[in-house]
Scaffold this motif. Structure first.
Motif, PDB file in Angstrom:
ATOM      1  N   THR A 135      33.530 -21.346 -27.788  1.00  0.00           N
ATOM      2  CA  THR A 135      32.661 -21.740 -28.907  1.00  0.00           C
ATOM      3  C   THR A 135      32.550 -23.256 -29.055  1.00  0.00           C
ATOM      4  O   THR A 135      33.451 -24.002 -28.666  1.00  0.00           O
ATOM      5  CB  THR A 135      33.155 -21.149 -30.249  1.00  0.00           C
ATOM      6  OG1 THR A 135      34.378 -21.779 -30.583  1.00  0.00           O
ATOM      7  CG2 THR A 135      33.352 -19.651 -30.173  1.00  0.00           C
ATOM      8  N   VAL A 140      21.048 -23.718 -34.466  1.00  0.00           N
ATOM      9  CA  VAL A 140      20.491 -22.358 -34.357  1.00  0.00           C
ATOM     10  C   VAL A 140      19.031 -22.365 -33.876  1.00  0.00           C
ATOM     11  O   VAL A 140      18.652 -21.591 -32.986  1.00  0.00           O
ATOM     12  CB  VAL A 140      20.589 -21.613 -35.714  1.00  0.00           C
ATOM     13  CG1 VAL A 140      19.990 -20.216 -35.618  1.00  0.00           C
ATOM     14  CG2 VAL A 140      22.033 -21.543 -36.178  1.00  0.00           C
ATOM     15  N   ALA A 175      29.800 -21.252 -32.426  1.00  0.00           N
ATOM     16  CA  ALA A 175      29.618 -20.018 -31.639  1.00  0.00           C
ATOM     17  C   ALA A 175      29.557 -20.328 -30.150  1.00  0.00           C
ATOM     18  O   ALA A 175      29.448 -21.484 -29.752  1.00  0.00           O
ATOM     19  CB  ALA A 175      28.317 -19.317 -32.065  1.00  0.00           C
ATOM     20  N   GLU A 177      27.439 -20.315 -26.965  1.00  0.00           N
ATOM     21  CA  GLU A 177      25.983 -20.394 -26.802  1.00  0.00           C
ATOM     22  C   GLU A 177      25.406 -19.191 -26.047  1.00  0.00           C
ATOM     23  O   GLU A 177      24.440 -18.564 -26.501  1.00  0.00           O
ATOM     24  CB  GLU A 177      25.607 -21.686 -26.075  1.00  0.00           C
ATOM     25  CG  GLU A 177      24.109 -21.904 -26.072  1.00  0.00           C
ATOM     26  CD  GLU A 177      23.737 -23.321 -25.685  1.00  0.00           C
ATOM     27  OE1 GLU A 177      24.626 -24.099 -25.277  1.00  0.00           O
ATOM     28  OE2 GLU A 177      22.538 -23.641 -25.791  1.00  0.00           O
ATOM     29  N   ARG A 179      26.645 -16.295 -25.693  1.00  0.00           N
ATOM     30  CA  ARG A 179      26.836 -15.060 -26.473  1.00  0.00           C
ATOM     31  C   ARG A 179      25.844 -14.995 -27.637  1.00  0.00           C
ATOM     32  O   ARG A 179      25.361 -13.922 -27.982  1.00  0.00           O
ATOM     33  CB  ARG A 179      28.266 -14.977 -27.008  1.00  0.00           C
ATOM     34  CG  ARG A 179      29.336 -14.897 -25.927  1.00  0.00           C
ATOM     35  CD  ARG A 179      29.055 -13.810 -24.931  1.00  0.00           C
ATOM     36  NE  ARG A 179      30.237 -13.389 -24.220  1.00  0.00           N
ATOM     37  CZ  ARG A 179      30.278 -12.334 -23.418  1.00  0.00           C
ATOM     38  NH1 ARG A 179      29.196 -11.628 -23.197  1.00  0.00           N
ATOM     39  NH2 ARG A 179      31.382 -11.989 -22.806  1.00  0.00           N
ATOM     40  N   LEU A 180      25.538 -16.164 -28.244  1.00  0.00           N
ATOM     41  CA  LEU A 180      24.532 -16.165 -29.318  1.00  0.00           C
ATOM     42  C   LEU A 180      23.168 -15.780 -28.725  1.00  0.00           C
ATOM     43  O   LEU A 180      22.410 -15.007 -29.330  1.00  0.00           O
ATOM     44  CB  LEU A 180      24.470 -17.549 -29.990  1.00  0.00           C
ATOM     45  CG  LEU A 180      23.415 -17.707 -31.084  1.00  0.00           C
ATOM     46  CD1 LEU A 180      23.562 -16.660 -32.184  1.00  0.00           C
ATOM     47  CD2 LEU A 180      23.449 -19.106 -31.695  1.00  0.00           C
ATOM     48  N   GLU A 181      22.886 -16.279 -27.518  1.00  0.00           N
ATOM     49  CA  GLU A 181      21.619 -15.902 -26.847  1.00  0.00           C
ATOM     50  C   GLU A 181      21.593 -14.391 -26.611  1.00  0.00           C
ATOM     51  O   GLU A 181      20.569 -13.738 -26.813  1.00  0.00           O
ATOM     52  CB  GLU A 181      21.509 -16.609 -25.489  1.00  0.00           C
ATOM     53  CG  GLU A 181      21.197 -18.078 -25.601  1.00  0.00           C
ATOM     54  CD  GLU A 181      21.337 -18.804 -24.255  1.00  0.00           C
ATOM     55  OE1 GLU A 181      21.063 -20.006 -24.226  1.00  0.00           O
ATOM     56  OE2 GLU A 181      21.747 -18.176 -23.253  1.00  0.00           O
ATOM     57  N   VAL A 258      29.549 -10.343 -32.367  1.00  0.00           N
ATOM     58  CA  VAL A 258      29.488 -11.001 -33.680  1.00  0.00           C
ATOM     59  C   VAL A 258      30.887 -11.029 -34.294  1.00  0.00           C
ATOM     60  O   VAL A 258      31.365 -12.080 -34.751  1.00  0.00           O
ATOM     61  CB  VAL A 258      28.493 -10.265 -34.613  1.00  0.00           C
ATOM     62  CG1 VAL A 258      28.623 -10.751 -36.038  1.00  0.00           C
ATOM     63  CG2 VAL A 258      27.062 -10.432 -34.124  1.00  0.00           C
ATOM     64  N   GLN A 261      33.447 -13.413 -33.020  1.00  0.00           N
ATOM     65  CA  GLN A 261      33.215 -14.821 -33.372  1.00  0.00           C
ATOM     66  C   GLN A 261      33.380 -15.038 -34.880  1.00  0.00           C
ATOM     67  O   GLN A 261      32.936 -16.033 -35.435  1.00  0.00           O
ATOM     68  CB  GLN A 261      31.820 -15.255 -32.916  1.00  0.00           C
ATOM     69  CG  GLN A 261      31.687 -15.183 -31.401  1.00  0.00           C
ATOM     70  CD  GLN A 261      30.349 -15.665 -30.891  1.00  0.00           C
ATOM     71  OE1 GLN A 261      30.112 -16.865 -30.786  1.00  0.00           O
ATOM     72  NE2 GLN A 261      29.462 -14.757 -30.589  1.00  0.00           N
ATOM     73  N   LEU A 281      27.649 -15.919 -38.845  1.00  0.00           N
ATOM     74  CA  LEU A 281      28.558 -16.656 -37.962  1.00  0.00           C
ATOM     75  C   LEU A 281      29.121 -17.821 -38.764  1.00  0.00           C
ATOM     76  O   LEU A 281      28.485 -18.279 -39.727  1.00  0.00           O
ATOM     77  CB  LEU A 281      27.794 -17.186 -36.739  1.00  0.00           C
ATOM     78  CG  LEU A 281      27.390 -16.151 -35.674  1.00  0.00           C
ATOM     79  CD1 LEU A 281      26.492 -16.787 -34.618  1.00  0.00           C
ATOM     80  CD2 LEU A 281      28.615 -15.511 -35.008  1.00  0.00           C
TER      81      LEU A 281
END
Ligand code: ADP
Length: 285
Positions: A135, A140, A175, A177, A179-181, A258, A261, A281
């Motif tokens: 992370t 965002v 977060a 990156e 994984r957020l994608e 989610v 994190q 998050l």
């Protein structure tokens, strides 16, 4: 009722009556016992049937997990070779038409790699291992816009969608990156997949109790209240899934991504009235 009759008058004495009464009482007990025994037998047959069904389901899930594991590992190598080929083509220099083709190949490759990543994540979670994360503080807005661009580029022309993004500039989360994608990609993919005639997709992000909430809403088919409890379970496809294909892994992995994190995910939906998936998050300054 026990009925005893005779043509001869005064044949039965009090002793006979007493004997018959006691016989009737014992017969009643026997009948009641037989009824209870049948009930117990029926209950244990039902339980056995349920146990067998649960074992069958578990065996099917195990077989599915084994297949997913082999498929994911087998697919990873050829995709890596294609990625290397695209890199080499670019280094040799491309005409504008060639660049367009390579860009489209790259988008398809990215999608295929995402799917393989989903399967590898599923294998990792099935094995009881944690998903890998690294992370950092991330803005965002750019991640949302990138994911929407990828989605737009592969939407067929006969499914018109209107996209609306409301993300304040400078809003940042702590977060991983990629994984957020992956989370946004899964939710956006579903938003269009479960909106068969096109429609509207809204992505909003806003600060909320020291965290950041991110919402993906669609105007699609929606879900019935009785389906909501199974939405985030593994291999769970709910509602009418005849028109779409899928593994039922996406939301399970999304929830785990989610939660690992430090966030939470929930969904609201109405049959025919669209769905909203909201996750949080930790906020980064
Ligand atoms: P898949 O799409 O592969 O079936 P997912 O885990 O992504 O698996 O989703 C699980 C189920 O949740 C889907 O089968 C679908 O029934 C339902 N679902 C997910 N997203 C939406 C959405 N935006 N609108 C309606 N139903 C949805």
């Amino acid at each position: 009722v026990l009925y005893v009759d005779s043509q001869i008058s005064h044949l039965f004495s009090d002793d006979h009556r007493e004997l018959l009464r006691s016989f009737a009482a014992q017969a009643a007990v026997c009948i009641e016992n037989a009824r209870l025994f049948a009930e117990v037998q029926e209950e244990s047959r039902r339980r056995l049937e349920e146990e067998m069904k649960a074992r069958e389901l578990e065996a099917r899930r195990d077989a599915m997990a084994a297949f997913v594991s082999i498929a994911a590992h087998d697919l990873k190598n050829p995709l890596t070779v294609i990625k290397g080929g695209i890199y080499l083509l670019r280094r040799q220099g491309l005409t504008p038409a060639g660049e367009e083709v390579v860009e489209s190949m790259e988008r398809s490759l990215q999608r295929a790699m995402r799917l393989v990543q989903t399967y590898l994540d599923a294998v990792c979670l099935e094995d009881g291992r944690e998903l890998e994360l690294s992370t950092s503080a991330l803005e965002v807005g750019p991640v949302v816009r990138r994911e929407l661009e990828l989605l737009r580029a592969r939407l067929p022309a006969n499914r018109p969608f209107e996209f609306e993004v409301q993300v304040p500039e400078g809003l940042r989360v702590q977060a991983d990156e990629s994984r957020l994608e992956q989370i946004l990609g899964n939710l956006l993919d579903n938003a269009v997949k479960y909106s068969p005639s096109g429609g509207r997709v809204d992505v909003r992000a806003y600060p909320c109790d020291g965290e950041v909430a991110i919402e993906v809403s669609d105007s699609g088919v929606g879900l019935a209240p009785e389906s909501m409890g199974r939405l985030f379970l593994r291999y769970s496809r709910v509602g009418d899934t005849r028109a779409t294909t899928g593994t039922g892994l996406g939301l399970w992995i999304t929830r785990r991504l989610v939660e690992s994190q430090g966030g939470k995910i929930e969904a609201e939906s109405r049959p025919g009235g669209g769905s909203t998936f909201r996750f949080t998050l930790p906020r980064a300054r």
